[in-house]
Design a protein around this motif. Structure first.
Motif, PDB file in Angstrom:
ATOM      1  N   CYS A 185       3.993  44.647  -0.997  1.00  0.00           N
ATOM      2  CA  CYS A 185       5.321  44.385  -1.555  1.00  0.00           C
ATOM      3  C   CYS A 185       6.099  43.398  -0.693  1.00  0.00           C
ATOM      4  CB  CYS A 185       6.101  45.685  -1.699  1.00  0.00           C
ATOM      5  SG  CYS A 185       5.437  46.800  -2.939  1.00  0.00           S
ATOM      6  N   MET A 186       6.042  43.574   0.626  1.00  0.00           N
ATOM      7  CA  MET A 186       6.745  42.666   1.526  1.00  0.00           C
ATOM      8  C   MET A 186       6.145  41.262   1.487  1.00  0.00           C
ATOM      9  SD  MET A 186       9.316  44.222   2.642  1.00  0.00           S
ATOM     10  CE  MET A 186       9.839  43.052   3.873  1.00  0.00           C
ATOM     11  N   ALA A 187       4.837  41.163   1.270  1.00  0.00           N
ATOM     12  CA  ALA A 187       4.204  39.837   1.151  1.00  0.00           C
ATOM     13  C   ALA A 187       4.734  39.120  -0.082  1.00  0.00           C
ATOM     14  CB  ALA A 187       2.682  39.986   1.092  1.00  0.00           C
ATOM     15  N   PHE A 188       4.852  39.835  -1.204  1.00  0.00           N
ATOM     16  CA  PHE A 188       5.415  39.221  -2.412  1.00  0.00           C
ATOM     17  C   PHE A 188       6.874  38.831  -2.200  1.00  0.00           C
ATOM     18  CE2 PHE A 188       1.951  41.401  -4.843  1.00  0.00           C
ATOM     19  CZ  PHE A 188       1.400  40.247  -5.373  1.00  0.00           C
ATOM     20  N   SER A 221       8.273  38.077   0.663  1.00  0.00           N
ATOM     21  CA  SER A 221       8.284  36.923   1.581  1.00  0.00           C
ATOM     22  C   SER A 221       7.869  35.648   0.851  1.00  0.00           C
ATOM     23  CB  SER A 221       7.343  37.165   2.758  1.00  0.00           C
ATOM     24  OG  SER A 221       7.800  38.236   3.533  1.00  0.00           O
ATOM     25  N   TYR A 222       6.946  35.761  -0.085  1.00  0.00           N
ATOM     26  CA  TYR A 222       6.510  34.606  -0.874  1.00  0.00           C
ATOM     27  C   TYR A 222       7.677  34.070  -1.705  1.00  0.00           C
ATOM     28  CZ  TYR A 222       4.043  31.858  -4.363  1.00  0.00           C
ATOM     29  OH  TYR A 222       3.635  30.848  -5.189  1.00  0.00           O
ATOM     30  N   ARG A 223       8.433  34.986  -2.296  1.00  0.00           N
ATOM     31  CA  ARG A 223       9.571  34.576  -3.127  1.00  0.00           C
ATOM     32  C   ARG A 223      10.677  33.955  -2.284  1.00  0.00           C
ATOM     33  NH1 ARG A 223      11.348  39.376  -6.656  1.00  0.00           N
ATOM     34  NH2 ARG A 223      13.053  37.929  -7.021  1.00  0.00           N
ATOM     35  N   SER A 224      10.838  34.418  -1.042  1.00  0.00           N
ATOM     36  CA  SER A 224      11.908  33.875  -0.196  1.00  0.00           C
ATOM     37  C   SER A 224      11.445  32.667   0.621  1.00  0.00           C
ATOM     38  CB  SER A 224      12.469  34.961   0.727  1.00  0.00           C
ATOM     39  OG  SER A 224      11.477  35.402   1.621  1.00  0.00           O
ATOM     40  N   GLY A 225      10.137  32.357   0.561  1.00  0.00           N
ATOM     41  CA  GLY A 225       9.630  31.146   1.174  1.00  0.00           C
ATOM     42  C   GLY A 225       9.275  31.231   2.646  1.00  0.00           C
ATOM     43  N   THR A 226       9.102  32.414   3.187  1.00  0.00           N
ATOM     44  CA  THR A 226       8.736  32.540   4.600  1.00  0.00           C
ATOM     45  C   THR A 226       7.230  32.781   4.712  1.00  0.00           C
ATOM     46  OG1 THR A 226       9.358  34.865   4.505  1.00  0.00           O
ATOM     47  CG2 THR A 226      10.993  33.359   5.395  1.00  0.00           C
ATOM     48  N   SER A 227       6.497  31.697   4.870  1.00  0.00           N
ATOM     49  CA  SER A 227       5.033  31.776   4.827  1.00  0.00           C
ATOM     50  C   SER A 227       4.420  32.468   6.049  1.00  0.00           C
ATOM     51  CB  SER A 227       4.432  30.383   4.660  1.00  0.00           C
ATOM     52  OG  SER A 227       4.834  29.559   5.730  1.00  0.00           O
ATOM     53  N   ALA A 228       5.069  32.427   7.192  1.00  0.00           N
ATOM     54  CA  ALA A 228       4.519  33.085   8.383  1.00  0.00           C
ATOM     55  C   ALA A 228       4.451  34.599   8.167  1.00  0.00           C
ATOM     56  CB  ALA A 228       5.357  32.761   9.604  1.00  0.00           C
ATOM     57  N   TYR A 229       5.452  35.131   7.530  1.00  0.00           N
ATOM     58  CA  TYR A 229       5.472  36.570   7.262  1.00  0.00           C
ATOM     59  C   TYR A 229       4.445  36.967   6.197  1.00  0.00           C
ATOM     60  CZ  TYR A 229       9.719  37.050  10.017  1.00  0.00           C
ATOM     61  OH  TYR A 229      10.623  37.061  11.039  1.00  0.00           O
ATOM     62  N   ILE A 230       4.198  36.084   5.257  1.00  0.00           N
ATOM     63  CA  ILE A 230       3.230  36.387   4.195  1.00  0.00           C
ATOM     64  C   ILE A 230       1.872  36.712   4.801  1.00  0.00           C
ATOM     65  CG2 ILE A 230       1.974  35.480   2.197  1.00  0.00           C
ATOM     66  CD1 ILE A 230       4.444  33.704   1.641  1.00  0.00           C
ATOM     67  N   LEU A 231       1.410  35.847   5.698  1.00  0.00           N
ATOM     68  CA  LEU A 231       0.114  36.052   6.332  1.00  0.00           C
ATOM     69  C   LEU A 231       0.091  37.366   7.118  1.00  0.00           C
ATOM     70  CD1 LEU A 231      -2.711  35.053   6.985  1.00  0.00           C
ATOM     71  CD2 LEU A 231      -1.726  33.831   8.940  1.00  0.00           C
ATOM     72  N   CYS A 232       1.151  37.632   7.831  1.00  0.00           N
ATOM     73  CA  CYS A 232       1.245  38.864   8.617  1.00  0.00           C
ATOM     74  C   CYS A 232       1.153  40.089   7.708  1.00  0.00           C
ATOM     75  CB  CYS A 232       2.558  38.869   9.392  1.00  0.00           C
ATOM     76  SG  CYS A 232       2.789  40.346  10.400  1.00  0.00           S
ATOM     77  N   TYR A 233       1.889  40.098   6.612  1.00  0.00           N
ATOM     78  CA  TYR A 233       1.873  41.239   5.690  1.00  0.00           C
ATOM     79  C   TYR A 233       0.522  41.389   4.981  1.00  0.00           C
ATOM     80  CZ  TYR A 233       6.900  41.769   6.330  1.00  0.00           C
ATOM     81  OH  TYR A 233       8.143  41.978   6.862  1.00  0.00           O
ATOM     82  N   VAL A 234      -0.107  40.277   4.656  1.00  0.00           N
ATOM     83  CA  VAL A 234      -1.431  40.331   4.015  1.00  0.00           C
ATOM     84  C   VAL A 234      -2.464  40.924   4.985  1.00  0.00           C
ATOM     85  CG1 VAL A 234      -3.324  38.912   3.110  1.00  0.00           C
ATOM     86  CG2 VAL A 234      -0.990  38.518   2.333  1.00  0.00           C
ATOM     87  N   VAL A 235      -2.390  40.540   6.245  1.00  0.00           N
ATOM     88  CA  VAL A 235      -3.322  41.089   7.247  1.00  0.00           C
ATOM     89  C   VAL A 235      -3.097  42.594   7.415  1.00  0.00           C
ATOM     90  CG1 VAL A 235      -3.907  41.068   9.712  1.00  0.00           C
ATOM     91  CG2 VAL A 235      -3.686  38.918   8.470  1.00  0.00           C
ATOM     92  N   VAL A 236      -1.853  43.005   7.500  1.00  0.00           N
ATOM     93  CA  VAL A 236      -1.553  44.440   7.630  1.00  0.00           C
ATOM     94  C   VAL A 236      -2.038  45.198   6.393  1.00  0.00           C
ATOM     95  CG1 VAL A 236       0.321  46.145   7.759  1.00  0.00           C
ATOM     96  CG2 VAL A 236       0.358  44.139   9.241  1.00  0.00           C
ATOM     97  N   ALA A 237      -1.815  44.643   5.209  1.00  0.00           N
ATOM     98  CA  ALA A 237      -2.273  45.295   3.974  1.00  0.00           C
ATOM     99  C   ALA A 237      -3.795  45.422   3.964  1.00  0.00           C
ATOM    100  CB  ALA A 237      -1.791  44.512   2.754  1.00  0.00           C
ATOM    101  N   ALA A 238      -4.485  44.373   4.376  1.00  0.00           N
ATOM    102  CA  ALA A 238      -5.951  44.422   4.413  1.00  0.00           C
ATOM    103  C   ALA A 238      -6.436  45.473   5.414  1.00  0.00           C
ATOM    104  CB  ALA A 238      -6.519  43.048   4.765  1.00  0.00           C
ATOM    105  N   LEU A 239      -5.787  45.534   6.572  1.00  0.00           N
ATOM    106  CA  LEU A 239      -6.174  46.530   7.576  1.00  0.00           C
ATOM    107  C   LEU A 239      -5.909  47.958   7.093  1.00  0.00           C
ATOM    108  CD1 LEU A 239      -5.000  44.855  10.904  1.00  0.00           C
ATOM    109  CD2 LEU A 239      -7.348  45.257  10.138  1.00  0.00           C
ATOM    110  N   ALA A 240      -4.871  48.135   6.311  1.00  0.00           N
ATOM    111  CA  ALA A 240      -4.523  49.481   5.850  1.00  0.00           C
ATOM    112  C   ALA A 240      -5.292  49.903   4.600  1.00  0.00           C
ATOM    113  CB  ALA A 240      -3.028  49.563   5.582  1.00  0.00           C
ATOM    114  N   LEU A 241      -5.612  48.938   3.723  1.00  0.00           N
ATOM    115  CA  LEU A 241      -6.212  49.301   2.428  1.00  0.00           C
ATOM    116  C   LEU A 241      -7.706  49.007   2.309  1.00  0.00           C
ATOM    117  CD1 LEU A 241      -3.360  48.061   0.069  1.00  0.00           C
ATOM    118  CD2 LEU A 241      -3.840  50.412   0.779  1.00  0.00           C
TER     119      LEU A 241
END
Length: 165
Positions: free
Chosen positions: A40-43, A45-65
Motif C-alpha cells: 500500500c505504501m509503495a502505491f 509513494s508511486y502516486r506522490s512521486g517519491t521513487s526512492a521510497y517505492i523501491l524500499c517498500y517493494v523490497v520490504v513487501a517481497a521480504l515479508a510476503l
C-alpha cells in the motif's frame, strides 16, 4: 472402531504443515500485515512521486510476503530428505484408546488425554502432542477412512481441542 493407514512423509506434506503452523501464529500474521502495508505504501509513494521510497517498500513487501514461503519450502524439503524418521513409512492405528504409531520395530502410543490438540488443513490432519511436536496425517493417506477418523477424534477429544473440517 479403528482406523489404520500408513504415511510416507513427502516435502509437500511437511510444507503444508509448516505454512499452516507459521501463518496461524502472531509472527506469521504480522509479516502478512507488514507486507500488505508495504505494498500500500509503495502505491502511495508511486502516486506522490517519491521513487526512492517505492523501491524500499517493494523490497520490504517481497521480504515479508515472498521470502517466508520460499524458505519454508526449502526447509520442508531438507527436513524430509535429511531426517531418518521420514525415510521410512510410519503406520498409524487410531482407536477408542488413542493413537499407536509403528515404524519398523519401534512402537509408541498416546492416549487421547495426552494429545494437546487436533486440527486440519486442506491437505492434512495435524495431531499436536504438545505445542511444538505434531504428527502429520495427510488426507490422501487416510483415504476413505476420513469420516471414521473424524468420528473417533470428535468422540474422544474435548471439542475445545479439535478444529477439523
Amino acid at each position: 472402531m479403528k482406523v489404520q493407514f500408513s504415511v510416507k512423509m513427502k516435502p509437500k506434506y511437511m510444507y503444508n504443515f509448516l505454512i499452516s503452523h507459521i501463518y496461524k501464529s502472531f509472527m506469521g500474521l504480522f509479516s502478512i500485515l507488514i507486507g500488505i502495508a508495504s505494498v500500500c505504501m509503495a502505491f502511495y509513494s508511486y502516486r506522490s512521486g517519491t521513487s526512492a521510497y517505492i523501491l524500499c517498500y517493494v523490497v520490504v513487501a517481497a521480504l515479508a510476503l515472498i521470502y517466508p514461503p520460499v524458505m519454508l519450502w526449502f526447509r520442508a524439503r531438507q527436513q524430509v530428505l535429511m531426517s531418518p524418521v521420514f525415510k521410512k513409512p510410519s503406520d498409524y492405528e487410531i482407536n477408542l484408546e488413542g493413537v499407536r504409531v509403528t515404524q519398523e520395530e519401534e512402537t509408541a502410543f498416546a492416549a487421547w488425554e495426552e494429545l494437546y490438540r487436533i486440527r486440519s488443513t486442506k491437505m492434512s490432519v495435524i495431531v499436536y502432542i504438545d505445542k511444538r511436536k505434531a504428527m502429520i496425517w495427510p488426507k490422501e493417506c487416510i483415504g476413505s477412512q476420513y469420516a471414521d477418523l473424524e468420528k473417533l477424534i470428535r468422540d474422544n477429544m474435548p471439542s475445545s481441542k479439535v478444529k477439523i473440517r
